[in-house]
Design a protein around this motif. Structure first.
Motif, short mmCIF file in Angstrom:
data_model
loop_
_atom_site.label_atom_id
_atom_site.label_comp_id
_atom_site.label_asym_id
_atom_site.label_seq_id
_atom_site.Cartn_x
_atom_site.Cartn_y
_atom_site.Cartn_z
N GLN A 35 -2.65 -1.78 11.45
CA GLN A 35 -2.07 -2.56 12.39
C GLN A 35 -0.70 -3.34 12.48
N ALA A 36 -0.61 -4.08 11.45
CA ALA A 36 0.44 -4.76 11.11
C ALA A 36 1.91 -3.96 10.99
N ALA A 37 1.50 -2.63 10.28
CA ALA A 37 2.59 -1.70 10.04
C ALA A 37 3.08 -1.16 11.37
N ALA A 38 2.00 -0.82 12.37
CA ALA A 38 2.29 -0.28 13.47
C ALA A 38 2.96 -1.39 14.52
N TYR A 39 2.54 -2.60 14.36
CA TYR A 39 3.22 -3.57 14.98
C TYR A 39 4.81 -3.89 14.74
N ILE A 40 5.05 -3.93 13.54
CA ILE A 40 6.48 -4.11 13.13
C ILE A 40 7.34 -2.68 12.90
N GLY A 41 6.68 -1.43 13.30
CA GLY A 41 7.47 -0.23 13.21
C GLY A 41 7.47 0.17 11.79
N SER A 42 6.53 0.04 10.93
CA SER A 42 6.64 0.59 9.62
C SER A 42 5.59 1.32 9.31
N THR A 43 5.09 1.61 8.04
CA THR A 43 3.96 2.10 7.53
C THR A 43 3.29 1.48 6.71
N PRO A 44 2.00 1.81 6.74
CA PRO A 44 1.36 1.15 5.45
C PRO A 44 1.51 1.09 3.96
N GLY A 45 2.14 2.22 3.76
CA GLY A 45 2.80 2.20 2.28
C GLY A 45 3.91 1.56 2.06
N VAL A 46 4.87 1.17 3.15
CA VAL A 46 5.90 0.44 3.00
C VAL A 46 5.20 -0.96 2.77
N MET A 47 4.28 -1.48 3.51
CA MET A 47 3.86 -2.76 3.61
C MET A 47 3.14 -3.03 2.33
N LEU A 48 2.57 -1.88 1.61
CA LEU A 48 2.00 -2.10 0.35
C LEU A 48 2.90 -2.33 -0.72
N ASN A 49 4.22 -1.65 -0.77
CA ASN A 49 5.23 -1.61 -1.67
C ASN A 49 5.82 -2.91 -1.43
N TRP A 50 6.28 -3.50 -0.24
CA TRP A 50 6.67 -4.90 -0.08
C TRP A 50 5.89 -5.71 -0.93
N ARG A 51 4.56 -5.69 -0.63
CA ARG A 51 3.62 -6.63 -1.36
C ARG A 51 3.84 -6.61 -2.76
N SER A 52 3.87 -5.36 -3.39
CA SER A 52 3.87 -5.38 -4.73
C SER A 52 5.17 -6.02 -5.28
N GLN A 53 6.33 -5.91 -4.46
CA GLN A 53 7.40 -6.63 -4.84
C GLN A 53 7.83 -7.82 -4.23
N ARG A 54 6.83 -8.66 -3.68
CA ARG A 54 6.82 -9.98 -3.07
C ARG A 54 7.96 -9.94 -2.25
N ARG A 55 8.17 -8.94 -1.26
CA ARG A 55 8.98 -8.98 -0.34
C ARG A 55 8.04 -8.79 1.23
N GLY A 56 8.79 -8.81 2.31
CA GLY A 56 7.99 -8.42 3.76
C GLY A 56 7.54 -9.63 4.03
N PRO A 57 6.64 -9.38 5.05
CA PRO A 57 6.07 -10.63 5.87
C PRO A 57 5.07 -11.22 5.06
N ARG A 58 4.72 -12.54 5.40
CA ARG A 58 3.54 -13.15 4.75
C ARG A 58 2.12 -12.71 5.07
N TYR A 59 1.58 -12.47 3.90
CA TYR A 59 0.03 -11.88 4.25
C TYR A 59 -0.87 -12.85 3.71
N HIS A 60 -2.03 -12.65 3.85
CA HIS A 60 -3.36 -13.43 3.35
C HIS A 60 -4.44 -12.51 2.91
N GLY A 61 -4.76 -12.85 1.63
CA GLY A 61 -5.89 -12.03 0.96
C GLY A 61 -5.12 -11.14 -0.31
N LYS A 62 -6.03 -10.27 -0.78
CA LYS A 62 -5.52 -9.60 -1.88
C LYS A 62 -6.43 -8.42 -2.02
N ASN A 63 -6.03 -7.32 -2.80
CA ASN A 63 -6.61 -6.16 -3.10
C ASN A 63 -6.80 -5.32 -1.85
N ASP A 64 -8.07 -4.89 -1.61
CA ASP A 64 -8.28 -4.24 -0.44
C ASP A 64 -8.53 -4.95 0.90
#
Length: 103
Positions: A35-64
């Protein structure tokens, strides 16, 4: 055939369907990565990549179980609003975009 996981079903929804799901939520609501990826016009894969690089929007939680607060996504997008590549501006300004309306 085994039942599809929640992740697979979420990936099959269109951007419009995902945005409709979160349309009435308050800014403090937490939403999924899809849902977040759709909201910002991205993809879930990009969001995952940003999290692994400690980039992108703030998120909460971990793993799945990762969730994004809508107000954090709004803040992240507003902070990036001024980030425009100079070469993109010069191409648009010169009329070299290739598919635009000729004046």
């Amino acid at each position: 055939m085994p039942p599809k996981s929640m992740r697979e079903r979420g990936a099959q929804k269109s951007r419009e369907e995902l945005l409709a799901e979160i349309a009435g939520l308050p800014p403090s609501a937490f939403i999924t990565t899809t849902q977040a990826a759709a909201y910002i016009g991205s993809t879930p894969g990009v969001m995952l990549n940003w999290r692994s690089q400690r980039r992108g929007p703030r998120y909460h939680g971990k793993n799945d179980f990762v969730r994004y607060r809508m107000s954090d996504l709004d803040l992240w997008m507003s902070c990036r609003a001024d980030e425009i590549r100079p070469e993109a501006v010069s191409i648009v300004g010169s009329g070299l975009t290739g598919g635009g309306i000729a004046s």
